[in-house]
Motif scaffolding. Structure first.
Motif, PDB file in Angstrom:
ATOM      1  N   THR A   4       0.818  -1.218   0.000  1.00 47.07           N
ATOM      2  CA  THR A   4       0.000   0.000   0.000  1.00 47.07           C
ATOM      3  C   THR A   4       0.852   1.268   0.000  1.00 47.07           C
ATOM      4  OG1 THR A   4      -0.211  -0.073   2.407  1.00 47.07           O
ATOM      5  CG2 THR A   4      -1.974  -1.096   1.121  1.00 47.07           C
ATOM      6  N   ALA A   9      -0.260   1.530  -7.697  1.00 49.70           N
ATOM      7  CA  ALA A   9      -1.217   0.548  -7.164  1.00 49.70           C
ATOM      8  C   ALA A   9      -0.826  -0.855  -7.617  1.00 49.70           C
ATOM      9  CB  ALA A   9      -2.619   0.878  -7.631  1.00 49.70           C
ATOM     10  N   THR A  11      -2.457  -4.292  -7.882  1.00 49.38           N
ATOM     11  CA  THR A  11      -3.773  -4.934  -7.811  1.00 49.38           C
ATOM     12  C   THR A  11      -3.805  -6.278  -8.523  1.00 49.38           C
ATOM     13  OG1 THR A  11      -4.480  -3.716  -9.770  1.00 49.38           O
ATOM     14  CG2 THR A  11      -4.996  -2.736  -7.621  1.00 49.38           C
ATOM     15  N   LYS A  12      -2.728  -6.633  -9.197  1.00 49.80           N
ATOM     16  CA  LYS A  12      -2.644  -7.918  -9.887  1.00 49.80           C
ATOM     17  C   LYS A  12      -1.631  -8.794  -9.186  1.00 49.80           C
ATOM     18  CE  LYS A  12      -3.582  -6.037 -14.473  1.00 49.80           C
ATOM     19  NZ  LYS A  12      -3.033  -5.865 -15.819  1.00 49.80           N
ATOM     20  N   SER A  13      -1.763 -10.090  -9.363  1.00 48.37           N
ATOM     21  CA  SER A  13      -0.797 -11.003  -8.767  1.00 48.37           C
ATOM     22  C   SER A  13       0.130 -11.553  -9.849  1.00 48.37           C
ATOM     23  CB  SER A  13      -1.508 -12.143  -8.043  1.00 48.37           C
ATOM     24  OG  SER A  13      -2.266 -12.901  -8.956  1.00 48.37           O
ATOM     25  N   ARG A  87       3.770  -7.794  -6.797  1.00 47.93           N
ATOM     26  CA  ARG A  87       2.598  -8.496  -7.331  1.00 47.93           C
ATOM     27  C   ARG A  87       2.570  -9.939  -6.843  1.00 47.93           C
ATOM     28  NH1 ARG A  87       4.116  -6.328 -12.354  1.00 47.93           N
ATOM     29  NH2 ARG A  87       4.212  -8.427 -13.210  1.00 47.93           N
ATOM     30  N   TYR A  90       1.409  -9.783  -3.300  1.00 46.12           N
ATOM     31  CA  TYR A  90      -0.026  -9.492  -3.306  1.00 46.12           C
ATOM     32  C   TYR A  90      -0.833 -10.779  -3.529  1.00 46.12           C
ATOM     33  CZ  TYR A  90      -4.500  -7.491  -4.733  1.00 46.12           C
ATOM     34  OH  TYR A  90      -5.839  -7.182  -4.832  1.00 46.12           O
TER      35      TYR A  90
END
Length: 128
Positions: A4, A9, A11-13, A87, A90
């Motif tokens: 964060t 950002a 937001t994908k792995s 990623r 994440y």
């Protein structure tokens, strides 16, 4: 968290923390170096990942070890590589850390050190 706080950002792995091009570095005349503010963010993120990889996420050590060699003058490729690690984290943030023991009477510690392999035959800690 590291994810964060990252300037972009995440937001994908990613299925792994690095790809086959992890150790590839462009020649200096071909590299597009990061602007100062982005380079500082890169350095900070790599430092955070270094802390994390030695305490909870051994699976990112190879990528982080390489990225630590790039903090002085990171380029756009290095930025992509650090994003790849983020990623991966994440996508695997629920991956548990499992500690096991085979024998409670044996304590083993692994220490990374090198002695008598340098020209001055002294251990090298990286300290200035």
């Amino acid at each position: 968290t590291i994810i964060t706080e990252f300037p972009e950002a995440i937001t994908k792995s990613a299925p792994s923390p690095y790809t086959d091009n992890l150790f590839k570095v462009r020649d200096e005349e071909d590299a597009k170096f990061l602007p100062e503010e982005q380079a500082v963010a890169f350095h900070r993120t790599v430092a955070q990942l270094l802390f994390l990889c030695y305490r909870a996420r051994k699976d990112i050590q190879t990528a982080v070890s390489f990225l630590t060699t790039r903090v002085r003058r990171p380029d756009e490729d290095d930025w992509g590589k650090v994003k790849r690690v983020l990623r991966y984290l994440y996508g695997t943030r629920s991956l548990p850390l499992r500690l096991t023991v085979d024998d409670l009477t044996v304590a083993k510690w692994n220490i990374d050190a090198s002695h008598a392999v340098h020209w001055d035959c002294k251990g090298q800690t990286g300290a200035g």
